[in-house]
Design a protein around this motif. Structure first.
Motif, PDB file in Angstrom:
ATOM      1  N   ALA A  52      34.462 -10.659 -22.902  1.00  0.00           N
ATOM      2  CA  ALA A  52      34.701 -11.452 -24.108  1.00  0.00           C
ATOM      3  C   ALA A  52      33.849 -12.714 -24.131  1.00  0.00           C
ATOM      4  N   VAL A  53      33.705 -13.361 -22.979  1.00  0.00           N
ATOM      5  CA  VAL A  53      33.041 -14.666 -22.952  1.00  0.00           C
ATOM      6  C   VAL A  53      31.532 -14.576 -22.731  1.00  0.00           C
ATOM      7  N   SER A  54      31.038 -13.421 -22.369  1.00  0.00           N
ATOM      8  CA  SER A  54      29.648 -13.304 -21.921  1.00  0.00           C
ATOM      9  C   SER A  54      28.618 -13.727 -22.962  1.00  0.00           C
ATOM     10  N   ASN A  55      28.895 -13.504 -24.241  1.00  0.00           N
ATOM     11  CA  ASN A  55      27.943 -13.868 -25.288  1.00  0.00           C
ATOM     12  C   ASN A  55      28.532 -14.857 -26.292  1.00  0.00           C
ATOM     13  N   ALA A  56      29.554 -15.584 -25.870  1.00  0.00           N
ATOM     14  CA  ALA A  56      30.266 -16.480 -26.779  1.00  0.00           C
ATOM     15  C   ALA A  56      29.580 -17.842 -26.896  1.00  0.00           C
ATOM     16  N   ASP A  57      29.606 -18.377 -28.102  1.00  0.00           N
ATOM     17  CA  ASP A  57      29.166 -19.758 -28.315  1.00  0.00           C
ATOM     18  C   ASP A  57      30.282 -20.730 -27.945  1.00  0.00           C
ATOM     19  N   ILE A  58      31.517 -20.284 -28.186  1.00  0.00           N
ATOM     20  CA  ILE A  58      32.704 -21.090 -27.910  1.00  0.00           C
ATOM     21  C   ILE A  58      33.756 -20.191 -27.269  1.00  0.00           C
ATOM     22  N   VAL A  59      34.450 -20.702 -26.276  1.00  0.00           N
ATOM     23  CA  VAL A  59      35.572 -19.996 -25.661  1.00  0.00           C
ATOM     24  C   VAL A  59      36.845 -20.791 -25.951  1.00  0.00           C
ATOM     25  N   VAL A  60      37.857 -20.117 -26.476  1.00  0.00           N
ATOM     26  CA  VAL A  60      39.161 -20.741 -26.701  1.00  0.00           C
ATOM     27  C   VAL A  60      40.188 -19.986 -25.871  1.00  0.00           C
ATOM     28  N   THR A  61      40.957 -20.704 -25.075  1.00  0.00           N
ATOM     29  CA  THR A  61      42.009 -20.078 -24.280  1.00  0.00           C
ATOM     30  C   THR A  61      43.367 -20.625 -24.695  1.00  0.00           C
ATOM     31  N   MET A  62      44.372 -19.724 -24.708  1.00  0.00           N
ATOM     32  CA  MET A  62      45.740 -20.101 -25.045  1.00  0.00           C
ATOM     33  C   MET A  62      46.651 -19.349 -24.077  1.00  0.00           C
ATOM     34  N   LEU A  63      46.983 -20.004 -22.968  1.00  0.00           N
ATOM     35  CA  LEU A  63      47.639 -19.342 -21.847  1.00  0.00           C
ATOM     36  C   LEU A  63      48.975 -20.000 -21.504  1.00  0.00           C
ATOM     37  N   PRO A  64      49.839 -19.299 -20.746  1.00  0.00           N
ATOM     38  CA  PRO A  64      51.207 -19.797 -20.522  1.00  0.00           C
ATOM     39  C   PRO A  64      51.337 -21.062 -19.683  1.00  0.00           C
ATOM     40  N   ALA A  65      50.525 -21.195 -18.616  1.00  0.00           N
ATOM     41  CA  ALA A  65      50.746 -22.305 -17.683  1.00  0.00           C
ATOM     42  C   ALA A  65      49.450 -22.680 -16.968  1.00  0.00           C
ATOM     43  N   GLY A  66      49.522 -23.804 -16.255  1.00  0.00           N
ATOM     44  CA  GLY A  66      48.351 -24.317 -15.568  1.00  0.00           C
ATOM     45  C   GLY A  66      47.756 -23.359 -14.558  1.00  0.00           C
ATOM     46  N   LYS A  67      48.601 -22.612 -13.851  1.00  0.00           N
ATOM     47  CA  LYS A  67      48.085 -21.675 -12.841  1.00  0.00           C
ATOM     48  C   LYS A  67      47.243 -20.577 -13.496  1.00  0.00           C
ATOM     49  N   HIS A  68      47.617 -20.177 -14.705  1.00  0.00           N
ATOM     50  CA  HIS A  68      46.851 -19.153 -15.401  1.00  0.00           C
ATOM     51  C   HIS A  68      45.503 -19.720 -15.867  1.00  0.00           C
ATOM     52  N   VAL A  69      45.524 -20.958 -16.334  1.00  0.00           N
ATOM     53  CA  VAL A  69      44.292 -21.604 -16.786  1.00  0.00           C
ATOM     54  C   VAL A  69      43.330 -21.764 -15.614  1.00  0.00           C
ATOM     55  N   MET A  70      43.826 -22.269 -14.509  1.00  0.00           N
ATOM     56  CA  MET A  70      42.977 -22.456 -13.337  1.00  0.00           C
ATOM     57  C   MET A  70      42.388 -21.131 -12.866  1.00  0.00           C
ATOM     58  N   ASP A  71      43.211 -20.105 -12.802  1.00  0.00           N
ATOM     59  CA  ASP A  71      42.750 -18.805 -12.307  1.00  0.00           C
ATOM     60  C   ASP A  71      41.695 -18.192 -13.218  1.00  0.00           C
ATOM     61  N   ILE A  72      41.958 -18.187 -14.516  1.00  0.00           N
ATOM     62  CA  ILE A  72      41.044 -17.486 -15.423  1.00  0.00           C
ATOM     63  C   ILE A  72      39.703 -18.207 -15.565  1.00  0.00           C
ATOM     64  N   TYR A  73      39.729 -19.543 -15.505  1.00  0.00           N
ATOM     65  CA  TYR A  73      38.460 -20.272 -15.594  1.00  0.00           C
ATOM     66  C   TYR A  73      37.648 -20.121 -14.316  1.00  0.00           C
ATOM     67  N   THR A  74      38.306 -20.211 -13.161  1.00  0.00           N
ATOM     68  CA  THR A  74      37.560 -20.158 -11.902  1.00  0.00           C
ATOM     69  C   THR A  74      37.100 -18.747 -11.548  1.00  0.00           C
ATOM     70  N   SER A  75      37.870 -17.728 -11.934  1.00  0.00           N
ATOM     71  CA  SER A  75      37.522 -16.369 -11.518  1.00  0.00           C
ATOM     72  C   SER A  75      36.856 -15.537 -12.600  1.00  0.00           C
ATOM     73  N   GLN A  76      36.976 -15.960 -13.890  1.00  0.00           N
ATOM     74  CA  GLN A  76      36.503 -15.073 -14.944  1.00  0.00           C
ATOM     75  C   GLN A  76      35.655 -15.739 -16.037  1.00  0.00           C
ATOM     76  N   ILE A  77      35.748 -17.048 -16.176  1.00  0.00           N
ATOM     77  CA  ILE A  77      35.040 -17.683 -17.287  1.00  0.00           C
ATOM     78  C   ILE A  77      33.825 -18.487 -16.849  1.00  0.00           C
ATOM     79  N   LEU A  78      33.994 -19.435 -15.953  1.00  0.00           N
ATOM     80  CA  LEU A  78      32.932 -20.397 -15.641  1.00  0.00           C
ATOM     81  C   LEU A  78      31.638 -19.746 -15.159  1.00  0.00           C
ATOM     82  N   ASP A  79      31.760 -18.613 -14.473  1.00  0.00           N
ATOM     83  CA  ASP A  79      30.557 -17.952 -13.953  1.00  0.00           C
ATOM     84  C   ASP A  79      30.015 -16.881 -14.894  1.00  0.00           C
TER      85      ASP A  79
END
Length: 291
Positions: free
Chosen positions: A54-81
């Protein structure tokens, strides 16, 4: 056309993504729920098979997740890289300030711009595109986000630097939780003293005791504008979500040694309310504990 990757299609995220499509954005969506993905597809979103896709060709990424642990996990393991160097990152989840700051620091270390942008307004506002965004981050990134946030909300406020959006959200909801309990107490006392609830509403809503909890979200059935109280407290803002936000406020207060006695009491009341089986009911159902 601007491409927005939208991650997290729950009750709030689905309406937000829908409004992005309606406003001309190319939305590529992902969620773990197949039902949520089917709904997003029907609304006009393209469906990705993973967050990374989903994020590979995005100009903007919007996340709407349940809690901080989910935000930390998804950004560090799936989005930032997996995003391009010019991708703007916007987290609309309601999480703790510490995590918001840590994720923003990680994004900055990769020379990516990121905003924390929690929302106020609930499911109806998400569907109607009338949310309020409380935004933390650099001014430059805030200006870049105007178009995408404006497609989902009616008021966009730059609260300050990274973490300021989350700070504003938890302080606002601590105030809301405490004033709702006080509003319920006042109606209970007025009724037991022989006042008609509508009469008390007409007086207090135009006097010094006026609050949003009373005039816009009255917890008494048949009094004031339409509210969850008129639907047996179904829908609206779940008590479990209010408890979550009060917990974040207590965590934040402890971290900076702030005294929040009314906030603490509100948190205890909503904890008991949820333990009694009312987690899914609107938070104004707290009035039932006073019956």
């Amino acid at each position: 056309m601007t491409t927005v990757a939208f991650i997290g299609l729950g009750n709030m995220g689905s309406g937000m993504a829908d409004n992005l499509v309606k406003n001309g954005f190319n939305v590529v969506a992902f969620d773990l729920s197949e039902a949520a993905l089917a709904k997003a597809k029907d609304a006009g979103c393209a469906i990705a098979q993973s967050t990374q896709e989903a994020v590979s060709n995005a100009d903007i990424v919007v996340t709407m997740l349940p809690a901080g642990k989910h935000v930390m996990d998804i950004y560090t393991s799936q989005i930032l890289d997996n995003v391009g160097g010019n991708t703007l990152l916007i987290d609309c989840s309601t999480i703790d300030v510490e995590t918001a700051n840590k994720v923003s620091e990680l994004a900055a270390s990769k020379e990516l711009q990121m905003l924390d942008a929690p929302v106020s307004g609930g499911i109806a506002a998400a569907a109607g595109g009338t949310l309020t965004f409380m935004v933390g981050g650099d001014k430059e990134a805030f200006e870049k986000a105007q178009g995408v946030l404006g497609a989902m909300g009616k008021k966009i406020v730059h609260a300050g630097g990274h973490g300021a959006g989350q700070a504003a959200k938890i302080c606002n909801n601590m105030l809301l939780g405490a004033t709702m309990i006080a509003t319920c107490e006042s109606f209970q006392l007025a009724t037991k003293l022989g006042l008609d609830a509508q009469v008390f509403f007409d007086i207090a809503s135009n006097a010094s005791g006026q609050t949003w909890s009373m005039t816009s979200y009255c917890p008494v059935k048949g009094v004031g504008p339409q509210s969850p109280a008129d639907n047996d407290f179904a829908g609206g803002f779940a008590s479990a979500l209010m408890l979550k936000d009060l917990g974040l406020a207590m965590q934040g207060a402890k971290g900076v040694d702030a005294q929040v006695p009314m906030g603490e009491l509100a948190a205890k009341w909503f904890e008991m309310h949820c333990e009694e089986g009312n987690s899914s009911m609107d938070f104004s159902s707290i009035i039932n504990r006073l019956a």
